[in-house]
Design a protein around this motif. Structure first.
Motif, PDB file in Angstrom:
ATOM      1  N   GLU A   1      37.922 -17.247 -50.098  1.00  0.00           N
ATOM      2  CA  GLU A   1      38.465 -18.515 -49.627  1.00  0.00           C
ATOM      3  C   GLU A   1      37.486 -19.197 -48.666  1.00  0.00           C
ATOM      4  N   ASP A   2      37.852 -19.349 -47.369  1.00  0.00           N
ATOM      5  CA  ASP A   2      36.981 -20.022 -46.418  1.00  0.00           C
ATOM      6  C   ASP A   2      35.975 -19.071 -45.766  1.00  0.00           C
ATOM      7  N   GLY A   3      35.872 -17.886 -46.262  1.00  0.00           N
ATOM      8  CA  GLY A   3      35.010 -16.909 -45.609  1.00  0.00           C
ATOM      9  C   GLY A   3      34.131 -16.147 -46.576  1.00  0.00           C
ATOM     10  N   ARG A   4      33.555 -15.077 -46.060  1.00  0.00           N
ATOM     11  CA  ARG A   4      32.648 -14.236 -46.836  1.00  0.00           C
ATOM     12  C   ARG A   4      32.977 -12.780 -46.572  1.00  0.00           C
ATOM     13  N   ALA A   5      32.622 -11.938 -47.524  1.00  0.00           N
ATOM     14  CA  ALA A   5      32.786 -10.491 -47.357  1.00  0.00           C
ATOM     15  C   ALA A   5      31.530  -9.794 -47.876  1.00  0.00           C
ATOM     16  N   ASP A   6      30.882  -9.024 -47.013  1.00  0.00           N
ATOM     17  CA  ASP A   6      29.748  -8.205 -47.452  1.00  0.00           C
ATOM     18  C   ASP A   6      30.306  -6.974 -48.156  1.00  0.00           C
ATOM     19  N   HIS A   7      30.027  -6.842 -49.454  1.00  0.00           N
ATOM     20  CA  HIS A   7      30.574  -5.692 -50.185  1.00  0.00           C
ATOM     21  C   HIS A   7      29.485  -4.725 -50.630  1.00  0.00           C
ATOM     22  N   GLY A   8      28.324  -4.814 -49.991  1.00  0.00           N
ATOM     23  CA  GLY A   8      27.251  -3.842 -50.207  1.00  0.00           C
ATOM     24  C   GLY A   8      26.793  -3.327 -48.855  1.00  0.00           C
ATOM     25  N   ALA A   9      25.507  -3.471 -48.577  1.00  0.00           N
ATOM     26  CA  ALA A   9      24.982  -3.077 -47.263  1.00  0.00           C
ATOM     27  C   ALA A   9      25.632  -3.916 -46.174  1.00  0.00           C
ATOM     28  N   GLN A  10      26.063  -3.264 -45.112  1.00  0.00           N
ATOM     29  CA  GLN A  10      26.732  -3.964 -44.016  1.00  0.00           C
ATOM     30  C   GLN A  10      25.765  -4.332 -42.889  1.00  0.00           C
ATOM     31  N   PHE A  11      24.664  -3.622 -42.785  1.00  0.00           N
ATOM     32  CA  PHE A  11      23.688  -3.848 -41.718  1.00  0.00           C
ATOM     33  C   PHE A  11      22.393  -3.138 -42.089  1.00  0.00           C
ATOM     34  N   PHE A  12      21.375  -3.305 -41.262  1.00  0.00           N
ATOM     35  CA  PHE A  12      20.147  -2.529 -41.411  1.00  0.00           C
ATOM     36  C   PHE A  12      19.654  -2.162 -40.018  1.00  0.00           C
ATOM     37  N   THR A  13      18.807  -1.135 -39.930  1.00  0.00           N
ATOM     38  CA  THR A  13      18.222  -0.722 -38.662  1.00  0.00           C
ATOM     39  C   THR A  13      16.702  -0.826 -38.756  1.00  0.00           C
ATOM     40  N   VAL A  14      16.053  -0.732 -37.612  1.00  0.00           N
ATOM     41  CA  VAL A  14      14.593  -0.854 -37.531  1.00  0.00           C
ATOM     42  C   VAL A  14      14.013   0.458 -37.027  1.00  0.00           C
ATOM     43  N   ARG A  15      13.029   1.000 -37.731  1.00  0.00           N
ATOM     44  CA  ARG A  15      12.413   2.271 -37.333  1.00  0.00           C
ATOM     45  C   ARG A  15      10.893   2.176 -37.203  1.00  0.00           C
ATOM     46  N   SER A  16      10.340   0.968 -37.207  1.00  0.00           N
ATOM     47  CA  SER A  16       8.884   0.819 -37.057  1.00  0.00           C
ATOM     48  C   SER A  16       8.579  -0.475 -36.322  1.00  0.00           C
ATOM     49  N   ASN A  17       7.450  -0.488 -35.623  1.00  0.00           N
ATOM     50  CA  ASN A  17       7.039  -1.690 -34.894  1.00  0.00           C
ATOM     51  C   ASN A  17       6.742  -2.840 -35.850  1.00  0.00           C
ATOM     52  N   GLU A  18       6.186  -2.510 -37.023  1.00  0.00           N
ATOM     53  CA  GLU A  18       5.843  -3.557 -37.994  1.00  0.00           C
ATOM     54  C   GLU A  18       7.108  -4.272 -38.480  1.00  0.00           C
ATOM     55  N   PHE A  19       8.131  -3.484 -38.806  1.00  0.00           N
ATOM     56  CA  PHE A  19       9.370  -4.084 -39.285  1.00  0.00           C
ATOM     57  C   PHE A  19      10.058  -4.857 -38.165  1.00  0.00           C
ATOM     58  N   GLN A  20       9.955  -4.355 -36.920  1.00  0.00           N
ATOM     59  CA  GLN A  20      10.573  -5.054 -35.797  1.00  0.00           C
ATOM     60  C   GLN A  20       9.980  -6.447 -35.618  1.00  0.00           C
ATOM     61  N   GLN A  21       8.685  -6.594 -35.890  1.00  0.00           N
ATOM     62  CA  GLN A  21       8.052  -7.907 -35.801  1.00  0.00           C
ATOM     63  C   GLN A  21       8.668  -8.870 -36.819  1.00  0.00           C
TER      64      GLN A  21
END
Length: 217
Positions: A46-66
């Motif tokens: 309807e007026d919204g969204r639902a994430d039905h796969g990955a809900q979030f991600f994390t960062v484990r490297s300085n390169e990805f953090q950039q």
């Protein structure tokens, strides 16, 4: 001249393509779905969204953090919860981040790769749509059962021993629309509420939906 073909336009394929393009290498992506994203999937409710796969991600490297810091600056991503290895979410649903990453990339959707061949120093990728894409190198990013299917349909000699060791369990997702707004769990999510449910997420609390809804994974 090198021309890399990437099978799968999820976050792995999209970031790989961006890095190759940054290095001056011609690259294209093929995906069997009608949109990019893979498991970064978002559905309208309807007026919204639902994430039905990955809900979030994390960062484990300085390169990805950039990269993530840039996405935050572009108002595509924000911190959801957590202090040690924060969980990051896409502001408009996880699929919106995938579409953002796909900008300025050569992506062909609705193209399911069936088989590959190698002739005259180049790979040929054959799709269900009777198209042939050529590349000097190939990167596979789908789950291993899908890669195995392609390789089994191909004439190439490939070592499949590692792929055979990877096991995947089926996962069902339920999107439940609510009649009224409720608060649920910490930060709008509850982890491992039962042996059968891995996570419950309140998309309204998460901030991506005006319509009250829960996602059961």
């Amino acid at each position: 001249m090198r021309r890399v073909g990437i099978v799968g336009a999820g976050i792995t394929g999209l970031i790989a393509a961006a890095e190759l393009k940054k290095a001056g290498i011609e690259v294209f992506l093929l995906d069997k779905s009608k949109s990019v994203g893979g498991r970064m999937a978002t559905r309208r409710v309807e007026d919204g969204r639902a994430d039905h796969g990955a809900q979030f991600f994390t960062v484990r490297s300085n390169e990805f953090q950039q990269d993530v810091n840039k996405w935050i600056g572009d108002k595509e991503v924000k911190k959801w919860f957590g202090d040690h290895h924060p969980r990051y979410q896409s502001i408009n649903g996880m699929n919106a981040l995938a579409k953002y990453l796909a900008k300025n990339l050569c992506v062909y959707v609705n193209r399911k790769v069936q088989a590959i061949d190698f002739q005259n120093g180049r790979y040929q990728l054959y799709t269900e749509e009777n198209e042939i894409f050529e590349a000097t190198d190939i990167i596979f990013t789908p789950p291993s059962p899908q890669v195995m299917e392609i390789l089994n349909n191909s004439k190439l000699q490939a070592d499949k021993s590692i792929l055979k060791t990877l096991k995947f369990s089926p996962c069902l997702v339920a999107i439940v629309k609510l009649y009224e707004e409720v608060l649920y769990g910490d930060h709008g999510q509850l982890t491992n509420p039962s042996s059968a449910i891995q996570r419950i997420v309140n998309d309204q609390q998460k901030g991506i939906s005006k319509t009250p809804s829960l996602v059961y994974i």
